[in-house]
Design an enzyme around this catalytic site. Sequence first.
Site, PDB file in Angstrom:
ATOM      1  N   ASP A   6       6.534   4.390  -2.874  1.00 14.17           N
ATOM      2  CA  ASP A   6       5.952   3.779  -1.683  1.00 14.17           C
ATOM      3  C   ASP A   6       5.966   2.270  -1.914  1.00 14.17           C
ATOM      4  O   ASP A   6       6.235   1.810  -3.032  1.00 14.17           O
ATOM      5  CB  ASP A   6       4.511   4.289  -1.473  1.00 14.17           C
ATOM      6  CG  ASP A   6       3.855   3.723  -0.214  1.00 14.17           C
ATOM      7  OD1 ASP A   6       4.584   3.366   0.737  1.00 14.17           O
ATOM      8  OD2 ASP A   6       2.618   3.615  -0.182  1.00 14.17           O
ATOM      9  N   SER A   7       5.595   1.513  -0.888  1.00  9.41           N
ATOM     10  CA  SER A   7       5.431   0.073  -1.087  1.00  9.41           C
ATOM     11  C   SER A   7       4.294  -0.208  -2.065  1.00  9.41           C
ATOM     12  O   SER A   7       4.267  -1.257  -2.693  1.00  9.41           O
ATOM     13  CB  SER A   7       5.121  -0.599   0.256  1.00  9.41           C
ATOM     14  OG  SER A   7       3.916  -0.074   0.783  1.00  9.41           O
ATOM     15  N   CYS A  69       6.409   7.120   2.143  1.00  8.26           N
ATOM     16  CA  CYS A  69       6.097   5.970   2.985  1.00  8.26           C
ATOM     17  C   CYS A  69       6.722   6.187   4.351  1.00  8.26           C
ATOM     18  O   CYS A  69       7.943   6.378   4.454  1.00  8.26           O
ATOM     19  CB  CYS A  69       6.679   4.721   2.323  1.00  8.26           C
ATOM     20  SG  CYS A  69       6.533   3.224   3.306  1.00  8.26           S
ATOM     21  N   GLU A 148      -4.696  -1.501  -0.404  1.00 14.15           N
ATOM     22  CA  GLU A 148      -4.057  -1.983  -1.626  1.00 14.15           C
ATOM     23  C   GLU A 148      -5.042  -2.804  -2.467  1.00 14.15           C
ATOM     24  O   GLU A 148      -5.032  -2.720  -3.692  1.00 14.15           O
ATOM     25  CB  GLU A 148      -2.873  -2.865  -1.211  1.00 14.15           C
ATOM     26  CG  GLU A 148      -1.792  -3.002  -2.206  1.00 14.15           C
ATOM     27  CD  GLU A 148      -1.022  -1.711  -2.489  1.00 14.15           C
ATOM     28  OE1 GLU A 148      -1.025  -0.787  -1.665  1.00 14.15           O
ATOM     29  OE2 GLU A 148      -0.446  -1.643  -3.574  1.00 14.15           O
ATOM     30  N   CYS A 180       0.729   6.259   8.340  1.00 11.15           N
ATOM     31  CA  CYS A 180       1.026   5.429   7.166  1.00 11.15           C
ATOM     32  C   CYS A 180       0.295   6.077   5.999  1.00 11.15           C
ATOM     33  O   CYS A 180      -0.881   6.455   6.139  1.00 11.15           O
ATOM     34  CB  CYS A 180       0.514   4.002   7.394  1.00 11.15           C
ATOM     35  SG  CYS A 180       0.472   2.972   5.903  1.00 11.15           S
ATOM     36  N   HIS A 182      -0.974   4.970   3.418  1.00 11.04           N
ATOM     37  CA  HIS A 182      -2.193   4.280   2.962  1.00 11.04           C
ATOM     38  C   HIS A 182      -3.440   4.734   3.734  1.00 11.04           C
ATOM     39  O   HIS A 182      -4.554   4.667   3.225  1.00 11.04           O
ATOM     40  CB  HIS A 182      -2.051   2.766   3.147  1.00 11.04           C
ATOM     41  CG  HIS A 182      -1.233   2.072   2.094  1.00 11.04           C
ATOM     42  ND1 HIS A 182       0.133   2.165   2.025  1.00 11.04           N
ATOM     43  CD2 HIS A 182      -1.601   1.271   1.065  1.00 11.04           C
ATOM     44  CE1 HIS A 182       0.576   1.434   1.001  1.00 11.04           C
ATOM     45  NE2 HIS A 182      -0.458   0.884   0.400  1.00 11.04           N
TER      46      HIS A 182
END
Length: 261
Positions: A6-7, A69, A148, A180, A182
């Site tokens: 993922d990012s 992601c 994050e 998403c 996240h």
Amino acid sequence: MIGIFDSGLGGLSVLAAIARALPGADLTFLADTANMPYGPRSNAFIRGRVLAIGHHLADLGCGMIVVACNTATAAAVQALRAELPKLPVVGVEPGVKPAAKTSPRKHIAVLATESTSRSDRLARLIRTHCEGVQVDIAPCPNWATRVEALNFTEPAFVASVKDTVEPLLAAGADRLVLGCTHYGFLAPVLNPLVAGRAELVDVAEAVARQAVRRAGSAAQGRGRLVLEATARPEALPRALNGLGLGWLAERSHEPPRLVGV
Ligand code: DGL
């Protein structure tokens, strides 16, 4: 071995679901923290990252790749499949289909990054699965960045989440799709806002089931986890604890690696 990326931290929700489903598999998780967030980036940039990371994981010996992601999947999963035709590649798409199927009022909303919100892939998903269903799309800039930073319970942020979600609920949406990876970690913020009015739809478990179906011999191993990041790898163990996934750290027997992908 299965490679998952993922990012940043969002893909940890998918990693956790796969680790639960395949306790014997060796897993490598890569967080592209040097380039996070992907949400505001161009398709060309995201595609470049996806192909570089895909090659890196294949070179490590991964027998399957999970693009954990939505943004990367929408921009580049086809390109990655074309680039690595011998490897199964599993992507993540917003749970528009289950949301549309179960929505009592036939009104759903998709919460996603800017890039996913404007993607052809999301538009196609909606065209395919949402006939007769009203679909509102709400881009949520900064939400992933807050996760994050493990900084998402601060009152000003909670108020801004409410400002995004409340109009969707007031308009009648009864399913909020977490588009998403996240955003699953924002459930403690979102649940009190939607309680009794709407349900959150997350696909991490469904992606793990798909990974189980596709893994084949990539699922064999000794249940080890390797953590990699393109910046600040040392933050990953703290993040696992901060996101309630401390049990995953026990699967990893070496310090997180910094990789220059
Ligand atoms: N976790 C990613 C997703 O599922 C993207 C977050 C970001 O880097 O903007 O879309």
